[in-house]
Design a protein around this motif. Structure first.
Motif, PDB file in Angstrom:
ATOM      1  N   PHE A 237       0.816  -1.218   0.000  1.00  0.00           N
ATOM      2  CA  PHE A 237       0.000   0.000   0.000  1.00  0.00           C
ATOM      3  C   PHE A 237       0.851   1.271   0.000  1.00  0.00           C
ATOM      4  CE2 PHE A 237      -3.070  -3.009   1.916  1.00  0.00           C
ATOM      5  CZ  PHE A 237      -4.091  -2.875   0.998  1.00  0.00           C
ATOM      6  N   ARG A 238       2.156   1.115  -0.104  1.00  0.00           N
ATOM      7  CA  ARG A 238       3.021   2.302  -0.092  1.00  0.00           C
ATOM      8  C   ARG A 238       2.738   3.193  -1.295  1.00  0.00           C
ATOM      9  NH1 ARG A 238       8.525   3.106  -1.990  1.00  0.00           N
ATOM     10  NH2 ARG A 238       8.500   0.952  -2.727  1.00  0.00           N
ATOM     11  N   TYR A 239       2.647   2.595  -2.481  1.00  0.00           N
ATOM     12  CA  TYR A 239       2.393   3.386  -3.685  1.00  0.00           C
ATOM     13  C   TYR A 239       0.975   3.946  -3.689  1.00  0.00           C
ATOM     14  CZ  TYR A 239       6.785   1.605  -5.577  1.00  0.00           C
ATOM     15  OH  TYR A 239       8.114   1.318  -5.774  1.00  0.00           O
ATOM     16  N   GLU A 240       0.020   3.157  -3.195  1.00  0.00           N
ATOM     17  CA  GLU A 240      -1.361   3.645  -3.142  1.00  0.00           C
ATOM     18  C   GLU A 240      -1.474   4.857  -2.225  1.00  0.00           C
ATOM     19  OE1 GLU A 240      -1.684  -0.385  -4.808  1.00  0.00           O
ATOM     20  OE2 GLU A 240      -0.549   0.496  -3.158  1.00  0.00           O
ATOM     21  N   MET A 241      -0.784   4.831  -1.109  1.00  0.00           N
ATOM     22  CA  MET A 241      -0.849   5.973  -0.191  1.00  0.00           C
ATOM     23  C   MET A 241      -0.218   7.211  -0.828  1.00  0.00           C
ATOM     24  SD  MET A 241      -2.517   4.744   2.313  1.00  0.00           S
ATOM     25  CE  MET A 241      -3.302   3.692   1.065  1.00  0.00           C
ATOM     26  N   GLN A 242       0.868   7.003  -1.568  1.00  0.00           N
ATOM     27  CA  GLN A 242       1.506   8.131  -2.245  1.00  0.00           C
ATOM     28  C   GLN A 242       0.579   8.710  -3.304  1.00  0.00           C
ATOM     29  OE1 GLN A 242       5.163   7.045  -4.199  1.00  0.00           O
ATOM     30  NE2 GLN A 242       5.902   9.162  -4.304  1.00  0.00           N
ATOM     31  N   ALA A 243      -0.053   7.829  -4.092  1.00  0.00           N
ATOM     32  CA  ALA A 243      -0.990   8.298  -5.116  1.00  0.00           C
ATOM     33  C   ALA A 243      -2.189   8.985  -4.482  1.00  0.00           C
ATOM     34  CB  ALA A 243      -1.445   7.125  -5.978  1.00  0.00           C
ATOM     35  N   GLY A 244      -2.712   8.409  -3.403  1.00  0.00           N
ATOM     36  CA  GLY A 244      -3.857   9.005  -2.726  1.00  0.00           C
ATOM     37  C   GLY A 244      -3.550  10.381  -2.175  1.00  0.00           C
ATOM     38  N   ALA A 245      -2.336  10.567  -1.656  1.00  0.00           N
ATOM     39  CA  ALA A 245      -1.949  11.885  -1.130  1.00  0.00           C
ATOM     40  C   ALA A 245      -1.915  12.918  -2.243  1.00  0.00           C
ATOM     41  CB  ALA A 245      -0.591  11.783  -0.446  1.00  0.00           C
ATOM     42  N   LEU A 246      -1.363  12.549  -3.393  1.00  0.00           N
ATOM     43  CA  LEU A 246      -1.347  13.465  -4.537  1.00  0.00           C
ATOM     44  C   LEU A 246      -2.767  13.831  -4.970  1.00  0.00           C
ATOM     45  CD1 LEU A 246       1.478  11.810  -6.676  1.00  0.00           C
ATOM     46  CD2 LEU A 246       1.571  14.108  -5.697  1.00  0.00           C
ATOM     47  N   ALA A 247      -3.632  12.822  -5.041  1.00  0.00           N
ATOM     48  CA  ALA A 247      -4.998  13.046  -5.515  1.00  0.00           C
ATOM     49  C   ALA A 247      -5.796  13.902  -4.539  1.00  0.00           C
ATOM     50  CB  ALA A 247      -5.692  11.707  -5.747  1.00  0.00           C
ATOM     51  N   LEU A 248      -5.688  13.623  -3.259  1.00  0.00           N
ATOM     52  CA  LEU A 248      -6.464  14.376  -2.272  1.00  0.00           C
ATOM     53  C   LEU A 248      -6.012  15.827  -2.183  1.00  0.00           C
ATOM     54  CD1 LEU A 248      -6.978  11.833   0.649  1.00  0.00           C
ATOM     55  CD2 LEU A 248      -8.613  12.545  -1.104  1.00  0.00           C
ATOM     56  N   LYS A 249      -4.733  16.086  -2.429  1.00  0.00           N
ATOM     57  CA  LYS A 249      -4.264  17.469  -2.443  1.00  0.00           C
ATOM     58  C   LYS A 249      -4.970  18.265  -3.537  1.00  0.00           C
ATOM     59  CE  LYS A 249      -0.104  20.314  -2.945  1.00  0.00           C
ATOM     60  NZ  LYS A 249       1.378  20.305  -3.191  1.00  0.00           N
ATOM     61  N   VAL A 250      -5.081  17.660  -4.724  1.00  0.00           N
ATOM     62  CA  VAL A 250      -5.786  18.328  -5.824  1.00  0.00           C
ATOM     63  C   VAL A 250      -7.272  18.430  -5.506  1.00  0.00           C
ATOM     64  CG1 VAL A 250      -6.372  18.209  -8.279  1.00  0.00           C
ATOM     65  CG2 VAL A 250      -4.071  17.556  -7.505  1.00  0.00           C
ATOM     66  N   PHE A 251      -7.836  17.370  -4.934  1.00  0.00           N
ATOM     67  CA  PHE A 251      -9.260  17.374  -4.583  1.00  0.00           C
ATOM     68  C   PHE A 251      -9.576  18.491  -3.601  1.00  0.00           C
ATOM     69  CE2 PHE A 251     -12.799  15.524  -1.972  1.00  0.00           C
ATOM     70  CZ  PHE A 251     -13.783  15.621  -2.951  1.00  0.00           C
ATOM     71  N   GLY A 252      -8.658  18.757  -2.681  1.00  0.00           N
ATOM     72  CA  GLY A 252      -8.863  19.840  -1.732  1.00  0.00           C
ATOM     73  C   GLY A 252      -8.908  21.200  -2.395  1.00  0.00           C
ATOM     74  N   LYS A 253      -8.143  21.371  -3.463  1.00  0.00           N
ATOM     75  CA  LYS A 253      -8.131  22.648  -4.183  1.00  0.00           C
ATOM     76  C   LYS A 253      -9.277  22.761  -5.177  1.00  0.00           C
ATOM     77  CE  LYS A 253      -3.845  22.362  -5.696  1.00  0.00           C
ATOM     78  NZ  LYS A 253      -2.614  22.800  -6.420  1.00  0.00           N
ATOM     79  N   ASN A 254      -9.649  21.649  -5.810  1.00  0.00           N
ATOM     80  CA  ASN A 254     -10.696  21.663  -6.834  1.00  0.00           C
ATOM     81  C   ASN A 254     -11.572  20.423  -6.661  1.00  0.00           C
ATOM     82  OD1 ASN A 254     -12.342  21.818  -9.052  1.00  0.00           O
ATOM     83  ND2 ASN A 254     -10.733  21.482 -10.566  1.00  0.00           N
ATOM     84  N   PRO A 255     -12.642  20.515  -5.864  1.00  0.00           N
ATOM     85  CA  PRO A 255     -13.513  19.354  -5.642  1.00  0.00           C
ATOM     86  C   PRO A 255     -14.236  18.883  -6.892  1.00  0.00           C
ATOM     87  CG  PRO A 255     -13.879  21.058  -3.988  1.00  0.00           C
ATOM     88  CD  PRO A 255     -13.044  21.677  -5.061  1.00  0.00           C
ATOM     89  N   ASN A 256     -14.208  19.674  -7.970  1.00  0.00           N
ATOM     90  CA  ASN A 256     -14.872  19.275  -9.211  1.00  0.00           C
ATOM     91  C   ASN A 256     -13.914  18.638 -10.218  1.00  0.00           C
ATOM     92  OD1 ASN A 256     -17.451  20.209  -8.481  1.00  0.00           O
ATOM     93  ND2 ASN A 256     -16.863  22.305  -8.982  1.00  0.00           N
ATOM     94  N   HIS A 257     -12.671  18.461  -9.823  1.00  0.00           N
ATOM     95  CA  HIS A 257     -11.708  17.848 -10.729  1.00  0.00           C
ATOM     96  C   HIS A 257     -12.051  16.369 -10.901  1.00  0.00           C
ATOM     97  CE1 HIS A 257      -7.984  16.335 -12.434  1.00  0.00           C
ATOM     98  NE2 HIS A 257      -7.569  17.589 -12.605  1.00  0.00           N
TER      99      HIS A 257
END
Length: 465
Positions: A237-257
């Motif tokens: 799950f190391r790579y999944e957590m890294q990918a999830g962190a990247l995605a959630l950062k963008v989601f926080g800035k643009n919830p419609n992305h």
């Protein structure tokens, strides 16, 4: 260029900027100008012969316009709602509109729809390198283990230029060169496909280091990381957590992305981490209704929260969207996946009539698709699942065959509900396969109970009981 999507037609491009695409799930309530004009013409009373002839001409012209609009709206219905994103490029304003829609749909894995948009951008701007970049990413599912298609992406790159240097020369900015250089690695001639997937992730992370505040770099780095995890068969799950962190950062800035919540769902698609993706799943369920996968994917999180109404309803919509888009010769993957998950949701709700409807739909899809493997292999699963969950058993004596040794434990044949009986089940291989699936489902159903008993036994043993 700013692209605003209306319910029936696209509005003229705005005068400022060319780096944003947006669309609303609810559409716009007011009709386009041409439709309102037709209504005004239709209500006009002719005053005298000449004005009557003129009004009739306008009337029939309006009818033609309206017929064209409704035809166009029907054909374009799949492209009305795709989310919103910012992705500035050097393409022409007209080509940029199609490019932006293509990227938004690509983020939701709407491959066929995205290809159409990227190719439209290429026709408008033949040297628009990023339009070719986007199309290359539409021929392979980054998160599935299906055999790779290297030929189509390489053919797309060849249309842009005969060599890597020639293609990179058509990307005028360093950022665009970075995107293009990354897919040159992914679709290059060196190394196996899985090795290239890992190298592509590394290239995207290098680009992310150079552009840490770029949402599109971040989201494409996230999905590249998820792909590399599968290529490496990494289960930590190391790579999944890294990918999830990247995605959630963008989601926080643009919830419609569209990409940010989508990749967060994939990153946290397991019972332990699913709560991290619930806000993303609830939002993603609303922002990209034009793409079947976007309607289905939130249910990967809903199912782990026991939200059965959501599982049933969203897969019903996903099925409807997939069926509207499908034409003979296309893959039935999106259709079958929605059928499979939708049936499970309805079984948990106790809606056995709807569960049987899903099976009948899947049988229809299998026939219409000339027996595509995805449909054929899912049929035994949904049939067996129905019996296990509904407990509508029918027991028949096994037919004895002289000279053939019958394996013990197969003394009875479990047949399905009478409404589901199918002569094809008499084929021995299919019967054997469905038996195996049935036993597998029984075991899965009792695994939690078995594990609980084992844990209790170990605790008692440790306590000296």
């Amino acid at each position: 260029m700013c692209l605003t999507v209306l319910t029936a037609a696209r509005a003229p491009p705005a005068s400022s900027g060319r780096d944003k695409v947006s669309s609303s799930g609810g559409g716009v309530s007011s009709a386009p100008a041409s439709f309102r004009h037709y209504n005004r013409v239709h209500r006009c009373r002719p005053h005298g012969r000449d004005s009557g002839v003129f009004s009739m001409k306008k009337f029939f012209s309006g009818v033609v316009i309206v017929m064209w609009m409704f035809t166009a709206a029907t054909a374009d219905a799949q492209f009305n709602s795709v989310g919103s994103l910012d992705f500035p490029t050097s393409g022409s304003p007209e080509a940029q509109q199609h490019f932006l829609r293509g990227v938004a749909i690509l983020h939701s894995f709407g491959w066929k729809q995205a290809i159409a948009e990227f190719q439209a951008a290429q026709r408008l701007d033949p040297d628009f390198a990023m339009a070719y970049w986007g199309e290359t990413l539409c021929y392979n599912h980054p998160l599935f283990g299906s055999p790779p298609d290297d030929d189509n992406p390489r053919a797309v790159l060849q249309r842009l230029g005969a060599s890597r240097d020639e293609r990179l020369a058509k990307a005028p900015t360093d950022r665009e060169k970075g995107f293009l250089a990354a897919v040159e690695v992914l679709w290059g001639e060196e190394g196996a496909y899985d090795d290239r997937r890992v190298a592509y992730m590394e290239a995207m992370h290098q680009l992310s280091d150079r552009y840490p505040d770029d949402d599109e770099v971040a989201t494409f780095a996230a999905v590249a990381t998820l792909s590399a995890a599968r290529a490496l068969n990494d289960r930590t799950f190391r790579y999944e957590m890294q990918a999830g962190a990247l995605a959630l950062k963008v989601f926080g800035k643009n919830p419609n992305h569209p990409g940010a919540p989508h990749y967060a769902i994939h990153a946290f698609d397991d019972p332990t981490h699913a709560p991290l993706a619930l806000p993303a799943a609830l939002r993603y369920a609303e922002i990209a209704p034009a793409v079947a996968h976007a309607r289905h994917m939130p249910t990967h999180i809903f199912i782990q929260h026991g939200m059965w109404d959501y599982v049933s309803n969203h897969n019903q919509v996903a099925y409807d969207v997939a069926r509207d888009l499908w034409v003979p010769g296309d893959s039935v993957g999106d259709t079958v996946h929605a059928l499979d998950w939708g049936q499970y949701g309805d079984l948990q709700l106790g809606d056995y009539a709807k569960a049987r409807t899903w099976i009948q739909r899947l049988e229809m899809v299998a026939r219409e698709s000339d027996g595509q493997a995805r449909a054929q292999t899912t049929l035994p699963l949904v049939r067996a699942r129905y019996v296990v969950e509904s407990e509508e058993w029918q027991v028949q004596p096994a037919r004895q065959s002289t000279g053939t040794r019958q394996g013990r434990g197969w003394g009875v044949v479990f047949s399905f509900h009478s409404a589901l009986n199918d002569s094809s089940l008499l084929v021995p291989m299919r019967v054997a396969y469905e038996r195996l699936v049935f036993v597998w489902l029984i075991l899965l159903r009792h695994v939690p109970e078995i594990l609980t008993h084992r844990e209790a036994f170990n605790q008692d043993k440790g306590a000296g009981v």
